[in-house]
Design a protein around this motif. Sequence first.
Motif, PDB file in Angstrom:
ATOM      1  N   ALA A  87       0.411   3.086   0.441  1.00 54.79           N
ATOM      2  CA  ALA A  87      -0.139   1.901   1.107  1.00 54.79           C
ATOM      3  C   ALA A  87      -1.450   2.228   1.813  1.00 54.79           C
ATOM      4  N   ARG A  88      -1.488   3.369   2.493  1.00 55.98           N
ATOM      5  CA  ARG A  88      -2.718   3.768   3.179  1.00 55.98           C
ATOM      6  C   ARG A  88      -3.850   4.006   2.173  1.00 55.98           C
ATOM      7  N   LEU A  89      -3.511   4.593   1.040  1.00 56.29           N
ATOM      8  CA  LEU A  89      -4.520   4.845   0.011  1.00 56.29           C
ATOM      9  C   LEU A  89      -5.048   3.535  -0.568  1.00 56.29           C
ATOM     10  N   THR A 132       5.116  -3.006  -9.689  1.00 59.25           N
ATOM     11  CA  THR A 132       5.676  -4.362  -9.727  1.00 59.25           C
ATOM     12  C   THR A 132       5.352  -5.156  -8.461  1.00 59.25           C
ATOM     13  N   VAL A 133       5.584  -4.548  -7.292  1.00 60.89           N
ATOM     14  CA  VAL A 133       5.477  -5.284  -6.036  1.00 60.89           C
ATOM     15  C   VAL A 133       4.041  -5.361  -5.531  1.00 60.89           C
ATOM     16  N   ILE A 167       5.505  -2.896   1.192  1.00 62.76           N
ATOM     17  CA  ILE A 167       6.160  -1.593   1.176  1.00 62.76           C
ATOM     18  C   ILE A 167       7.667  -1.742   1.374  1.00 62.76           C
ATOM     19  N   ILE A 168       8.091  -2.669   2.248  1.00 62.60           N
ATOM     20  CA  ILE A 168       9.528  -2.895   2.445  1.00 62.60           C
ATOM     21  C   ILE A 168      10.187  -3.324   1.136  1.00 62.60           C
ATOM     22  N   GLY A 219      -9.636  -0.705  -0.358  1.00 59.07           N
ATOM     23  CA  GLY A 219      -9.923  -2.129  -0.322  1.00 59.07           C
ATOM     24  C   GLY A 219      -8.915  -3.003  -1.027  1.00 59.07           C
ATOM     25  N   LEU A 220      -7.725  -2.468  -1.342  1.00 61.62           N
ATOM     26  CA  LEU A 220      -6.704  -3.255  -2.022  1.00 61.62           C
ATOM     27  C   LEU A 220      -5.696  -3.778  -1.009  1.00 61.62           C
ATOM     28  N   ASP A 221      -5.166  -4.956  -1.281  1.00 68.52           N
ATOM     29  CA  ASP A 221      -4.220  -5.594  -0.362  1.00 68.52           C
ATOM     30  C   ASP A 221      -2.855  -4.927  -0.478  1.00 68.52           C
ATOM     31  N   CYS A 222      -2.340  -4.403   0.639  1.00 64.14           N
ATOM     32  CA  CYS A 222      -1.004  -3.795   0.657  1.00 64.14           C
ATOM     33  C   CYS A 222      -0.455  -3.917   2.076  1.00 64.14           C
TER      34      CYS A 222
END
Length: 766
Positions: free
Chosen positions: A314-316, A359-360, A329-330, A321-324
């Motif tokens: 998620a941090r990466l 997928t998510v 993550i949950i 600049g990607l939405d996460c």
Amino acid sequence: MAEASSPFHLFGIRHHGPGCARSLLRALEELQPDCLLVEGPPDGEEMLALLLDEGLVPPVALLVYNPDDAREAAFYPFAAFSPEWNALRFALERQIPARFIDLPAAHQFALSRPDEAKTGGETPAAKTETPAPDGDAEIAPEDDAEDAGPSGDPLDWLGRAAGYGDGEAWWNHMVEERGDSLELFAAIREAMSSVRNEAPARVRTALAEQREALREAHMRKCLRQAQKEGFQRIAVVCGAWHVPALAEMPPAKVDNELLKGLAKIKVAATWVPWSYHNLSFSSGYGAGVASPGWYEHLWQSAGDRAIGWLARAARLFRDDGLDCSSAHIIEAVRLAEALAALRERPQPGLDELDEALRTVVCMGDDAPMQLIRRQMIVGDRLGRTPETAPAVPLQRDLAQQQKSLRLKAEATQKTLDLDLRQANDLARSHLLHRLNLLDIGWGSLSRTGRSAKGSFHEIWTLQWAPELVIALIDASRWGNSVRQAAGNRAIDRAQAADSLPELSELVNQVLLADLEEAIAPVSQALENLAAIASDVQQLMAAVPPLVNVARYGNVRQTDAGMVEHLLDRLVPRAAIGLPGACAALDDAAAETMREHLVATHQALRLLGRQNLLEEWQQALHRLTQLGSCHGLICGLASRLRFDEQLASPEQTAQAMSQALSVGNEPGPAAAWLDGFLNRSGMVLLHDPQLWSMVDDWLAGLSDDSFTRELPLLRRAFAAFSMPERRQLGERAGRQGAAPKTILADWDATRAEKPLPLLRLLLGIES
């Protein structure tokens, strides 16, 4: 692991396996061996003392090489999660004797040499010098649990029987991604015995069969030697594939006969930095692992590895600049755990985590997952070696310059913008150019001059690869410092060069590298060859690199006077010989000559030396005479003179009229037009008179002539830019517009049929 009466405790592992390493440390703690034998090169045993040095930070590789030809070398990599690395540190911390037991590299190198080098006894390296293919270092010949079977993996048989796609996935699930277990090694031994005894025989070369037999014989010999010395609890760490061969040992006489009289060569050893990229399969290392970054995560994870891995992902993603979000993550954790449960796995593995992220977070898109693979699954970690590690003087000099110039060697690709007006950046440029002269490709020059921010800028792309250490060791024969080695290498290349372009480029490189001691010898070699050279194309090819030096000499604080002296000799000779060299050229030779003409003309224009320009312009004038040379060259010379305003529009129109006259053959006329346009349509757009000439010539061609010359015309117009072609099409369309009064028999539907083809030919969008 060992029979009740046997002192040998065999631990079959997978090289660089974190699960194996964790189980091995637990087993060693329980065994408390009094001797440790590890599969590795005995030639490098002296380097084991550095394992406890704080400056030796994995990933690193034990490099064993031939000091007389460093291209003959082998790497033995170690990561923080490698079982051998942890076993060796375990032994050294407790002052337990530790040894390498593989067949020495001195013998393995000799095995790869021609047959006459394998007759036994000491073989002088100089007499059987055989570099590795393509000049690359030979990779360490380590066979393990991955190098046999239907797809090169002996575990494929077991993996497929267990319902997995291959042995890699089965081994990861059963060994590397599970907790430590003392029963692991007994299971590995049983599995490997079954595979070796019952699986179909591998298809291998005779040399590969011989190499494996010799390696296992030498390992058994080392085991016997340790027992003979009185050790009672001997821990043996080796690739899983070799365990059955060490468990059932033949009589010592059999192994001694097999090893008797092996040839060997002189070798040396040291530690070198390694990288996760080189540890991966993509690096070509046979005993590598596909996901070193993931294995590092397994080795370091104490709790729930899924949450830690997905949090890093998620941090990466966010940094890129990607939405996460946290919700992403949950849900990804829930999906990964559900997949693991469906597949009857205790925890999510890399496959489940990858599928959950794709997928998510990525909505099924594979493109963002390439970032995860590059940064997390493989990783960009580069190891470090201590200053006390053996190194040739050239390595130490480079390390010192890297430190003083603040140029850190990194495994990731880095862009470096150098301002040559700054002393430190100029020194960096000199170092990088010197390394390129030595064929040490740490940096590649991307853009200079006008394509960068100015003539005082250089844009470099830097990426350190562990294999460059081999190039460094090989280059050490030229000198003990980077400057000395680069200068000696340049002089040697100058003495061996037999073409003017090669020498002129070498002069350019020497000046860019600020090698004052090599300037005179290299320049003298160029001047000597230029004095006897009669090939005009070679003379012209030598001009652009020298002009580049002459133009930017002041920026680099180099003396350009020597280069200007060479240009004073080369350009007049090229100008005098040019008409003769263009007298009888076929189409292919004319195309090559066109490239040389354009490059030389542009270089001389940029140089701005009036005396050289005048001689060159006279040569171009002689080329414009019809019939004196190929139509392509004649048209190009006319265009160059027109651009320089050496010929008026009226004179140029007259020359075009003569060249495109209906009385001339269509082939030479079309070639003349191709040369005159010179891949640019602006001259037609801005000069109505020239446009009219071309239009009249095309309109006057017969149907057969037009069909015959259409491919050449298409090639000439295809080189124009899209805006030029669009403007040309628009202008042609305006001139060819239908009259306002439509004839009675005009068939509009039939007239529109050629339009799609015309748009395609002219590159006009619908």
